[in-house]
Design a protein around this motif. Structure first.
Motif, PDB file in Angstrom:
ATOM      1  N   GLY A 240      42.886  47.038  48.087  1.00 38.94           N
ATOM      2  CA  GLY A 240      42.904  45.578  48.081  1.00 38.94           C
ATOM      3  C   GLY A 240      42.622  44.999  46.705  1.00 38.94           C
ATOM      4  N   THR A 241      41.699  45.622  45.986  1.00 37.74           N
ATOM      5  CA  THR A 241      41.376  45.164  44.635  1.00 37.74           C
ATOM      6  C   THR A 241      42.595  45.265  43.726  1.00 37.74           C
ATOM      7  OG1 THR A 241      39.073  45.858  44.924  1.00 37.74           O
ATOM      8  CG2 THR A 241      39.850  45.535  42.665  1.00 37.74           C
ATOM      9  N   ARG A 242      43.369  46.357  43.870  1.00 38.23           N
ATOM     10  CA  ARG A 242      44.584  46.505  43.077  1.00 38.23           C
ATOM     11  C   ARG A 242      45.629  45.458  43.465  1.00 38.23           C
ATOM     12  NH1 ARG A 242      46.078  47.451  38.856  1.00 38.23           N
ATOM     13  NH2 ARG A 242      48.058  48.477  39.419  1.00 38.23           N
ATOM     14  N   LEU A 243      45.746  45.180  44.773  1.00 37.91           N
ATOM     15  CA  LEU A 243      46.717  44.185  45.221  1.00 37.91           C
ATOM     16  C   LEU A 243      46.383  42.808  44.653  1.00 37.91           C
ATOM     17  CD1 LEU A 243      47.122  45.335  48.926  1.00 37.91           C
ATOM     18  CD2 LEU A 243      48.871  45.464  47.144  1.00 37.91           C
ATOM     19  N   VAL A 244      45.102  42.482  44.592  1.00 39.16           N
ATOM     20  CA  VAL A 244      44.683  41.218  43.974  1.00 39.16           C
ATOM     21  C   VAL A 244      45.048  41.227  42.492  1.00 39.16           C
ATOM     22  CG1 VAL A 244      42.688  39.807  43.347  1.00 39.16           C
ATOM     23  CG2 VAL A 244      42.835  40.800  45.644  1.00 39.16           C
ATOM     24  N   ALA A 245      44.783  42.377  41.826  1.00 36.29           N
ATOM     25  CA  ALA A 245      45.013  42.461  40.387  1.00 36.29           C
ATOM     26  C   ALA A 245      46.481  42.290  40.021  1.00 36.29           C
ATOM     27  CB  ALA A 245      44.497  43.809  39.857  1.00 36.29           C
ATOM     28  N   VAL A 246      47.390  42.744  40.901  1.00 34.33           N
ATOM     29  CA  VAL A 246      48.820  42.636  40.597  1.00 34.33           C
ATOM     30  C   VAL A 246      49.433  41.356  41.161  1.00 34.33           C
ATOM     31  CG1 VAL A 246      49.104  45.131  40.422  1.00 34.33           C
ATOM     32  CG2 VAL A 246      49.498  44.009  42.629  1.00 34.33           C
ATOM     33  N   GLY A 247      48.584  40.454  41.671  1.00 36.41           N
ATOM     34  CA  GLY A 247      49.068  39.156  42.125  1.00 36.41           C
ATOM     35  C   GLY A 247      49.727  39.167  43.486  1.00 36.41           C
ATOM     36  N   CYS A 248      49.311  40.088  44.363  1.00 44.23           N
ATOM     37  CA  CYS A 248      49.907  40.172  45.702  1.00 44.23           C
ATOM     38  C   CYS A 248      48.891  39.887  46.800  1.00 44.23           C
ATOM     39  CB  CYS A 248      50.535  41.549  45.909  1.00 44.23           C
ATOM     40  SG  CYS A 248      51.980  41.851  44.865  1.00 44.23           S
ATOM     41  N   SER A 249      47.873  39.112  46.489  1.00 47.46           N
ATOM     42  CA  SER A 249      46.805  38.858  47.465  1.00 47.46           C
ATOM     43  C   SER A 249      47.234  37.886  48.554  1.00 47.46           C
ATOM     44  CB  SER A 249      45.572  38.302  46.747  1.00 47.46           C
ATOM     45  OG  SER A 249      44.589  37.906  47.682  1.00 47.46           O
ATOM     46  N   ALA A 250      46.913  38.258  49.797  1.00 49.17           N
ATOM     47  CA  ALA A 250      47.034  37.345  50.931  1.00 49.17           C
ATOM     48  C   ALA A 250      45.660  37.162  51.562  1.00 49.17           C
ATOM     49  CB  ALA A 250      48.021  37.892  51.960  1.00 49.17           C
ATOM     50  N   TYR A 251      44.615  37.484  50.779  1.00 48.40           N
ATOM     51  CA  TYR A 251      43.246  37.435  51.298  1.00 48.40           C
ATOM     52  C   TYR A 251      42.671  36.023  51.217  1.00 48.40           C
ATOM     53  CZ  TYR A 251      43.505  42.504  50.574  1.00 48.40           C
ATOM     54  OH  TYR A 251      43.874  43.824  50.598  1.00 48.40           O
ATOM     55  N   THR A 252      41.943  35.636  52.233  1.00 47.74           N
ATOM     56  CA  THR A 252      41.133  34.420  52.165  1.00 47.74           C
ATOM     57  C   THR A 252      39.695  34.782  51.834  1.00 47.74           C
ATOM     58  OG1 THR A 252      40.737  34.532  54.554  1.00 47.74           O
ATOM     59  CG2 THR A 252      42.580  33.161  53.794  1.00 47.74           C
TER      60      THR A 252
END
Length: 299
Positions: A240-252
């Motif tokens: 999840g941390t990597r997904l946030v870093a690459v701009g693909c976050s769907a997290y609230t």
């Protein structure tokens, strides 16, 4: 009924069969015997690792990961045909499978297709993890296939088994697809050919590596099935941390260790970033997209 080979007998059987062996430090006492029985043994199970690289694959199979403690097999068979011994005793490799398959293997007869589970395979099977992505495209070098056949034949010869005592993980349970990239029928033909020959002299032992367990830089792919079980693991947080870093976050909120719909939605964004569409962008991680994400290794 066959008692498991001692560490020394296993090593001797492999080297007598002409297998090049590396003894990983601590392999002789690395096991899960405190979780259940080891033996009687009835056969050999072949797997693919869903990883790349010998060092990372050996380290993973020796120590396991947060959701599945090691050892994950008894030996890791590298692309160059070297067999790295990582465990002796009960190992987390076979899991639950079909009792009818076990009966056939023990009797040396053709095994039926698995249609149920509930029998503990970790008690009764030696396991070899063979380095391959398992995507149907990663090649199986001849040196590796030959070493796999020799290692299997070594155990069959030591126990007086035929090649029918060698099965793939997918022949034990419908929940698995490994090994992928060759047929077990053809592989058993190789083993039969080995058993019809006189074993060759063992090669000179390779020097043991330094007594450390190096952690791989990137997290090996745990497998799509692992994510579908909605695990709680530091691996999910790292992803999840990597997904946030690459701009693909769907997290609230988060990401955190528990797999959630937000993780799947974020991963689907990553898949679409890579050009996947339709069912290929369903949010369930696959080996290729996971490798591209470069998730840092999590102990």
């Amino acid at each position: 009924m066959s008692a498991p080979l001692s560490p020394t007998a296993l090593l001797t059987a492999l080297r007598t069969e002409g297998v090049t062996v590396v003894e990983h430090p601590g392999w002789r006492s690395n096991n899960r015997d405190h979780k259940g029985r080891w033996g009687p043994v009835h056969g050999v199970m072949i797997h693919h690792t869903v990883t790349t690289g010998t060092a990372a694959s050996v380290a993973l199979c020796f120590q396991g990961h947060s959701a599945l403690p090691g050892p994950l097999c008894h030996g890791v068979i590298a692309k160059d045909g070297t067999v790295h011994l990582v465990g002796n005793g009960r190992a987390n490799h076979a899991g639950s499978g079909d009792a009818d398959v076990l009966k056939a293997v023990a009797a040396g007869t053709a095994a039926p297709a698995p249609d149920r589970s509930g029998t503990d395979g970790n008690t009764h099977f030696y396991g070899f993890e063979c380095v391959n992505l398992g995507d149907g495209r990663d090649p199986w070098p001849e040196a590796q296939l030959e070493a796999m056949a020799r290692a299997s034949a070594a155990l069959c010869r030591a126990h007086g088994w035929s090649a029918r005592s060698v099965i793939g993980h997918k022949e034990w349970t419908r929940a698995k697809i490994d090994p992928r990239g060759f047929t077990m029928t053809a592989f058993r033909t190789r083993v039969t050919a080995r058993l019809s020959t006189t074993p060759e002299p063992k090669p000179a032992p390779r020097p043991a590596p330094k007594p450390t367990v190096p952690a791989p830089a990137l997290q090996p792919f745990p497998g799509t099935a692992w994510f579908r079980e909605r695990p709680s693991s530091p691996v999910v947080t790292a992803m999840g941390t990597r997904l946030v870093a690459v701009g693909c976050s769907a997290y609230t909120e988060g990401p955190g260790p528990q797999w959630t719909d937000a993780d799947r939605a974020s991963y689907a964004r990553w898949q679409r970033r890579l050009g996947y569409t339709g069912a290929d962008a369903d949010g369930w991680p696959g080996a290729t997209s996971w490798t591209a994400l470069k998730v840092p290794y999590t102990a």
